[in-house]
Write a protein that holds these residues in place. Structure first.
Motif, PDB file in Angstrom:
ATOM      1  N   TRP A   1      12.689  16.907  10.841  1.00  0.00           N
ATOM      2  CA  TRP A   1      11.757  15.999  11.514  1.00  0.00           C
ATOM      3  C   TRP A   1      12.223  14.546  11.479  1.00  0.00           C
ATOM      4  O   TRP A   1      11.743  13.706  12.246  1.00  0.00           O
ATOM      5  CB  TRP A   1      10.359  16.103  10.914  1.00  0.00           C
ATOM      6  N   GLN A   2      13.186  14.226  10.591  1.00  0.00           N
ATOM      7  CA  GLN A   2      13.675  12.850  10.486  1.00  0.00           C
ATOM      8  C   GLN A   2      14.722  12.507  11.545  1.00  0.00           C
ATOM      9  O   GLN A   2      15.056  11.333  11.720  1.00  0.00           O
ATOM     10  CB  GLN A   2      14.286  12.622   9.099  1.00  0.00           C
ATOM     11  N   GLU A   3      15.202  13.507  12.252  1.00  0.00           N
ATOM     12  CA  GLU A   3      16.288  13.276  13.202  1.00  0.00           C
ATOM     13  C   GLU A   3      15.874  12.264  14.277  1.00  0.00           C
ATOM     14  O   GLU A   3      14.856  12.412  14.938  1.00  0.00           O
ATOM     15  CB  GLU A   3      16.696  14.590  13.868  1.00  0.00           C
ATOM     16  N   GLY A   4      16.671  11.234  14.448  1.00  0.00           N
ATOM     17  CA  GLY A   4      16.423  10.221  15.469  1.00  0.00           C
ATOM     18  C   GLY A   4      15.377   9.196  15.104  1.00  0.00           C
ATOM     19  O   GLY A   4      15.060   8.323  15.921  1.00  0.00           O
ATOM     20  N   LEU A   5      14.829   9.266  13.891  1.00  0.00           N
ATOM     21  CA  LEU A   5      13.764   8.348  13.499  1.00  0.00           C
ATOM     22  C   LEU A   5      14.267   7.280  12.536  1.00  0.00           C
ATOM     23  O   LEU A   5      15.150   7.530  11.715  1.00  0.00           O
ATOM     24  CB  LEU A   5      12.607   9.111  12.846  1.00  0.00           C
ATOM     25  N   SER A   6      13.692   6.106  12.650  1.00  0.00           N
ATOM     26  CA  SER A   6      13.913   5.024  11.694  1.00  0.00           C
ATOM     27  C   SER A   6      12.673   4.912  10.817  1.00  0.00           C
ATOM     28  O   SER A   6      11.610   5.430  11.151  1.00  0.00           O
ATOM     29  CB  SER A   6      14.153   3.702  12.435  1.00  0.00           C
ATOM     30  N   TYR A   7      12.805   4.210   9.699  1.00  0.00           N
ATOM     31  CA  TYR A   7      11.633   4.027   8.845  1.00  0.00           C
ATOM     32  C   TYR A   7      11.545   2.579   8.381  1.00  0.00           C
ATOM     33  O   TYR A   7      12.538   1.853   8.323  1.00  0.00           O
ATOM     34  CB  TYR A   7      11.665   4.972   7.636  1.00  0.00           C
ATOM     35  N   ASN A   8      10.333   2.168   8.067  1.00  0.00           N
ATOM     36  CA  ASN A   8      10.114   0.845   7.512  1.00  0.00           C
ATOM     37  C   ASN A   8       8.797   0.848   6.751  1.00  0.00           C
ATOM     38  O   ASN A   8       8.024   1.808   6.841  1.00  0.00           O
ATOM     39  CB  ASN A   8      10.109  -0.229   8.605  1.00  0.00           C
ATOM     40  N   PHE A   9       8.559  -0.222   6.018  1.00  0.00           N
ATOM     41  CA  PHE A   9       7.368  -0.318   5.177  1.00  0.00           C
ATOM     42  C   PHE A   9       6.454  -1.429   5.689  1.00  0.00           C
ATOM     43  O   PHE A   9       6.914  -2.527   6.000  1.00  0.00           O
ATOM     44  CB  PHE A   9       7.760  -0.610   3.725  1.00  0.00           C
ATOM     45  N   VAL A  10       5.168  -1.124   5.755  1.00  0.00           N
ATOM     46  CA  VAL A  10       4.186  -2.115   6.171  1.00  0.00           C
ATOM     47  C   VAL A  10       3.534  -2.690   4.920  1.00  0.00           C
ATOM     48  O   VAL A  10       2.792  -1.993   4.218  1.00  0.00           O
ATOM     49  CB  VAL A  10       3.113  -1.502   7.092  1.00  0.00           C
ATOM     50  N   ASN A  11       3.847  -3.934   4.627  1.00  0.00           N
ATOM     51  CA  ASN A  11       3.235  -4.637   3.501  1.00  0.00           C
ATOM     52  C   ASN A  11       2.343  -5.757   4.022  1.00  0.00           C
ATOM     53  O   ASN A  11       2.539  -6.262   5.128  1.00  0.00           O
ATOM     54  CB  ASN A  11       4.312  -5.217   2.578  1.00  0.00           C
ATOM     55  N   LEU A  12       1.376  -6.139   3.213  1.00  0.00           N
ATOM     56  CA  LEU A  12       0.445  -7.198   3.599  1.00  0.00           C
ATOM     57  C   LEU A  12       0.935  -8.511   3.004  1.00  0.00           C
ATOM     58  O   LEU A  12       0.898  -8.698   1.782  1.00  0.00           O
ATOM     59  CB  LEU A  12      -0.966  -6.887   3.087  1.00  0.00           C
ATOM     60  N   HIS A  13       1.413  -9.408   3.843  1.00  0.00           N
ATOM     61  CA  HIS A  13       1.876 -10.717   3.381  1.00  0.00           C
ATOM     62  C   HIS A  13       0.770 -11.739   3.646  1.00  0.00           C
ATOM     63  O   HIS A  13       0.467 -12.048   4.797  1.00  0.00           O
ATOM     64  CB  HIS A  13       3.165 -11.118   4.098  1.00  0.00           C
TER      65      HIS A  13
ATOM     66  N   CYS B   1       0.839  -1.205   0.000  1.00  0.00           N
ATOM     67  CA  CYS B   1       0.000   0.000   0.000  1.00  0.00           C
ATOM     68  C   CYS B   1       0.873   1.253   0.000  1.00  0.00           C
ATOM     69  O   CYS B   1       0.370   2.355   0.229  1.00  0.00           O
ATOM     70  CB  CYS B   1      -0.907   0.018   1.228  1.00  0.00           C
ATOM     71  N   LYS B   2       2.179   1.065  -0.217  1.00  0.00           N
ATOM     72  CA  LYS B   2       3.140   2.169  -0.123  1.00  0.00           C
ATOM     73  C   LYS B   2       2.973   2.884   1.215  1.00  0.00           C
ATOM     74  O   LYS B   2       2.866   4.108   1.284  1.00  0.00           O
ATOM     75  CB  LYS B   2       2.965   3.147  -1.282  1.00  0.00           C
ATOM     76  N   PHE B   3       2.946   2.088   2.274  1.00  0.00           N
ATOM     77  CA  PHE B   3       2.698   2.600   3.621  1.00  0.00           C
ATOM     78  C   PHE B   3       4.028   2.608   4.372  1.00  0.00           C
ATOM     79  O   PHE B   3       4.500   1.586   4.851  1.00  0.00           O
ATOM     80  CB  PHE B   3       1.675   1.708   4.332  1.00  0.00           C
ATOM     81  N   LYS B   4       4.636   3.787   4.444  1.00  0.00           N
ATOM     82  CA  LYS B   4       5.948   3.958   5.063  1.00  0.00           C
ATOM     83  C   LYS B   4       5.778   4.640   6.419  1.00  0.00           C
ATOM     84  O   LYS B   4       5.126   5.678   6.512  1.00  0.00           O
ATOM     85  CB  LYS B   4       6.841   4.802   4.152  1.00  0.00           C
ATOM     86  N   VAL B   5       6.361   4.046   7.454  1.00  0.00           N
ATOM     87  CA  VAL B   5       6.203   4.566   8.813  1.00  0.00           C
ATOM     88  C   VAL B   5       7.559   4.974   9.378  1.00  0.00           C
ATOM     89  O   VAL B   5       8.529   4.205   9.313  1.00  0.00           O
ATOM     90  CB  VAL B   5       5.563   3.517   9.750  1.00  0.00           C
ATOM     91  N   TRP B   6       7.605   6.172   9.948  1.00  0.00           N
ATOM     92  CA  TRP B   6       8.793   6.660  10.646  1.00  0.00           C
ATOM     93  C   TRP B   6       8.516   6.566  12.149  1.00  0.00           C
ATOM     94  O   TRP B   6       7.461   6.993  12.619  1.00  0.00           O
ATOM     95  CB  TRP B   6       9.086   8.110  10.261  1.00  0.00           C
ATOM     96  N   PHE B   7       9.484   6.026  12.909  1.00  0.00           N
ATOM     97  CA  PHE B   7       9.278   5.835  14.343  1.00  0.00           C
ATOM     98  C   PHE B   7      10.611   5.879  15.071  1.00  0.00           C
ATOM     99  O   PHE B   7      11.681   5.702  14.468  1.00  0.00           O
ATOM    100  CB  PHE B   7       8.569   4.498  14.604  1.00  0.00           C
ATOM    101  N   ASP B   8      10.545   6.118  16.367  1.00  0.00           N
ATOM    102  CA  ASP B   8      11.740   6.170  17.204  1.00  0.00           C
ATOM    103  C   ASP B   8      12.068   4.751  17.661  1.00  0.00           C
ATOM    104  O   ASP B   8      11.503   4.247  18.633  1.00  0.00           O
ATOM    105  CB  ASP B   8      11.495   7.082  18.407  1.00  0.00           C
TER     106      ASP B   8
END
Length: 413
Positions: A357-369, A304-311
């Motif tokens: 706003w990206q400082e200290g954040l990681s990112y990953n993609f949520v895909n439906l498997h 779904c091109k769902f990219k999440v940034w999180f600490d």
């Protein structure tokens, strides 16, 4: 209900009470709530008896005591109007009310969750093509889905308040049927307190090419350890990449056919920028999702091109198939995102710390498997059905489990 009906029902209820029948409490509480006993001609003594007997029938659980307290207070109000009144009984009833109120206060205090003063709310920043749907509308649809599916019947809600009476085998009595999934708070919290990924169109996964949905079909050779995208041309399966003809039969058990419908969510508004002019608007987004469908071993991967940034120093993201997904013949893979996506390109990593706003954040993609359950030839997931669920969880370094006996009398921290 006529006065004669009311008195007959009262006598029936008191008979159940004398027999200590499990159905007494739910039926009595419903009668008290739904009928005006005074207007129906029940004597103050009869009303008093019913309120007192009902109060005594509540389960010994303080979360039920608000209703018990109400019954005791109603009985206290009625007592002076009855021939039962005498100072000792009035005093005892007052003490029962005070004790019940105190027990409610103890329960309320124990259930209160103190807010940590140094708690920092975690912010999850999402990049997606259709934020209005995925972040807002889909969450409302998921909540409505679970509420409608697990809403308790009125009789079951009433029956929740009672217990302790000796049980008898009576499986067809609706007055005592209360063991429903929707009555379990943790069960519902796993559904209503989570973030869900849905699709605004139907999705079908099948082992055969029969009856695909109207939006288009993708074909994959998918088995444990290996998968490959295919096309169907001139009566043969061929490579999706270069068109090379392959010796794979259409009834090969490792084939998966993925198809989509047109948009069915009436409030979905997003249209891809690169929409071909000959593609209807209600098919543009489903086709764009279908074009990016992939495979990973036996699983179909829907992006779904769902990219999440999180600490990632504080939280990880647990992603898994929605709790009820198997009812549709599909299983969802589960995974814990603990850091930045490890298989991206150098340019993506270089761009991951350019903005403040990206400082200290990681990112990953949520895909439906998604994978078909064993024995299932095909499965259709209707639009606006929760498919995947995201649970933020503490980073592994932020907690530990410890034996209580090793803490002495200190409270676990």
């Amino acid at each position: 209900m006529t006065p004669d009906d009311a008195r007959a029902h009262y006598n029936y209820l008191m008979t159940l009470c004398i027999r200590r029948e499990e159905a007494f409490g739910p039926l009595a509480l419903a009668f008290l709530r739904e009928q005006d006993l005074g207007r129906l001609g029940l004597l103050p003594e009869e009303q008093f008896n019913l309120y007192m007997a009902t109060a005594d029938a509540f389960a010994a659980e303080p979360k039920r005591y608000a209703h018990k307290l109400e019954c005791l207070q109603k009985a206290s109000d009625l007592l002076p109007k009855t021939r039962f009144w005498e100072p000792g009984l009035a005093r005892q009833l007052t003490q029962d009310i005070q004790r019940t109120a105190a027990e409610i206060d103890i329960y309320t205090q124990a259930m209160r969750v103190p807010r940590a003063h140094d708690l920092k709310q975690q912010l999850f920043i999402v990049e997606t093509d259709a934020p209005q749907y995925y972040l807002d509308l889909a969450q409302k649809r998921a909540a409505a889905y679970y509420q409608a599916k697990y809403r308790l019947p009125p009789e079951a809600k009433t029956a929740q308040h009672f217990g302790g009476a000796p049980k008898k085998f009576d499986p067809d009595n609706p007055a005592i049927q209360k063991e429903f999934p929707g009555a379990c708070a943790p069960f519902m919290s796993a559904r209503t307190n989570a973030f869900h990924l849905l699709l605004p169109f139907d999705l079908k996964i099948s082992r055969t090419p029969d009856d695909p949905l109207e939006g288009g079909v993708r074909i994959f050779y998918a088995k444990l350890g290996y998968s490959y995208p295919l096309r169907y041309e001139m009566g043969k399966l061929c490579s999706y990449h270069d068109g090379q003809m392959l010796d794979v039969a259409l009834d090969d058990p490792n084939l998966r056919f993925v198809s989509v419908s047109a948009i069915k969510e009436p409030e979905f508004r997003f249209v891809p920028d690169n929409q071909p002019p000959d593609v209807p608007a209600d098919l543009a987004y489903p086709i764009s999702v279908l074009d990016h469908v992939g495979s990973l071993g036996p699983f179909i991967q829907v992006s779904c091109k769902f990219k999440v940034w999180f600490d990632a120093s504080v939280v990880s993201l647990l992603i898994q198939g929605a709790p009820d997904l198997t009812e549709y013949g599909v299983q969802g893979a589960a995974g814990l995102m603990t850091r930045t996506y490890a298989s991206d390109k150098v340019e993506s990593y270089a761009q991951s710390f350019r903005e403040p706003w990206q400082e200290g954040l990681s990112y990953n993609f949520v895909n439906l498997h998604l994978g078909l359950l064993p024995g299932m030839e095909s499965a259709v997931i209707p639009y606006n059905t929760p498919i995947f669920t995201i649970f933020p969880v503490l980073n592994r370094q932020a907690y530990r489990f410890q034996d209580r006996s090793q803490l002495g009398q200190d409270r676990p921290s």
